[in-house]
Design an enzyme around this catalytic site. Structure first.
Site, PDB file in Angstrom:
ATOM      1  N   CYS A  78       0.643  -1.376   0.010  1.00  9.31           N
ATOM      2  CA  CYS A  78      -0.084  -0.064  -0.100  1.00  9.31           C
ATOM      3  C   CYS A  78       0.875   1.185  -0.034  1.00  9.31           C
ATOM      4  O   CYS A  78       1.436   1.549  -0.993  1.00  9.31           O
ATOM      5  CB  CYS A  78      -0.993  -0.112   1.195  1.00  9.31           C
ATOM      6  N   HIS A 180      -3.040  -5.183   2.222  1.00  8.92           N
ATOM      7  CA  HIS A 180      -2.726  -5.662   3.439  1.00  8.92           C
ATOM      8  C   HIS A 180      -2.821  -6.919   3.626  1.00  8.92           C
ATOM      9  O   HIS A 180      -3.647  -7.473   4.677  1.00  8.92           O
ATOM     10  CB  HIS A 180      -3.364  -4.654   4.340  1.00  8.92           C
ATOM     11  N   GLU A 182      -1.161  -8.387   5.932  1.00 10.82           N
ATOM     12  CA  GLU A 182      -0.719  -8.531   7.358  1.00 10.82           C
ATOM     13  C   GLU A 182      -2.120  -8.518   8.213  1.00 10.82           C
ATOM     14  O   GLU A 182      -1.852  -8.716   9.435  1.00 10.82           O
ATOM     15  CB  GLU A 182       0.338  -7.691   7.835  1.00 10.82           C
TER      16      GLU A 182
HETATM   17  N1  GLN Z   1      -3.854   6.185   1.091  1.00  8.90           N
HETATM   18  C1  GLN Z   1      -2.381   6.059   1.771  1.00  8.90           C
HETATM   19  C2  GLN Z   1      -1.142   6.840   0.854  1.00  8.90           C
HETATM   20  O1  GLN Z   1      -1.473   7.252  -0.241  1.00  8.90           O
HETATM   21  C3  GLN Z   1      -1.956   4.555   1.820  1.00  8.90           C
HETATM   22  C4  GLN Z   1      -2.937   3.831   2.437  1.00  8.90           C
HETATM   23  C5  GLN Z   1      -2.361   2.761   3.157  1.00  8.90           C
HETATM   24  O2  GLN Z   1      -1.022   2.370   3.122  1.00  8.90           O
HETATM   25  N2  GLN Z   1      -3.235   1.643   3.915  1.00  8.90           N
HETATM   26  O3  GLN Z   1      -0.063   6.885   1.244  1.00  8.90           O
END
Ligand code: GLN
Length: 203
Positions: A78, A180, A182
């Protein structure tokens, strides 16, 4: 195996348990010297703008690029995946280790967070998306994900139809996921990461 978890901000704690269950040691990484002796590095989810600023402030950008250049494995999740991309929202990315472009918070308000089953190289996997980015191969959009056009970038997981967009990529020893793992009980993708490291160690 010793796996570093970038611990500047974000979902740092959640990776220790799956790694321990798979028999790997995890250590928190905050400064360049912490990278010594690691077999791999996880860049967790969080807020990519904040984490990116900390990477620069703590002098970690070049050391992480050198860590990757030495063939060590990285896994961005992410926000961590956003840090690895060459391009983020039309701007140059921070680490620029993956030929991907990220569109941050690509799923809008309604879908800001959602869970759905994904199709991955290890089978069906529960995808937990939290204000996730959309990750796409850079370059000719028609050739997106085409191995012939981009031989080293592999798509290891996608959402299901009607939106089978890629959500898990491998590029040499680097993994990137827009979701995610995890936060689930499924250890499969952490195991895959350790397997990628193992392949390299056995060469
Ligand atoms: N929206 C976050 C970003 O742009 C990422 C969100 C996340 O890591 N769950 O950095």
């Amino acid at each position: 195996m010793r796996i570093g978890i970038l611990a500047l901000q974000g979902a740092v704690q959640d990776h220790g348990r799956p790694l321990a269950r798979l028999g790997a040691e995890s250590v928190e990484v905050r400064r360049p010297a912490d990278l010594l002796g690691l077999d791999g590095l996880i860049l967790p989810g969080g807020e990519s703008t904040v984490m990116g600023r900390f990477l620069e402030d703590y002098g970690l950008v070049e050391p992480i690029r050198a860590f990757a250049a030495s063939g060590k494995a990285l896994w961005g999740l992410c926000a961590g995946a956003i840090l690895l991309c060459e391009e983020v929202d039309g701007q140059e990315g921070i680490l620029r280790l993956l030929p991907l472009k990220a569109t941050r918070n690509a799923y809008g308000r309604q879908l800001a967070s959602f869970e759905e089953e994904l199709d991955t190289v290890i089978g069906s996997f529960p995808g937990v998306f939290i204000r996730a980015p959309r990750l796409e191969a850079r370059g000719d959009d028609k050739a997106r994900g085409d191995r012939a056009a981009n031989p080293m970038l592999e798509i290891l997981g996608t959402r299901r139809p009607p939106c089978p967009e890629p959500v898990l990529f491998r590029f040499a020893s680097i993994l990137a996921a827009s979701f995610h793992p995890e936060l689930t009980e499924d250890l499969g993708l952490h195991a895959l990461f350790l397997q990628i490291i193992g392949e390299r160690l056995s060469h």
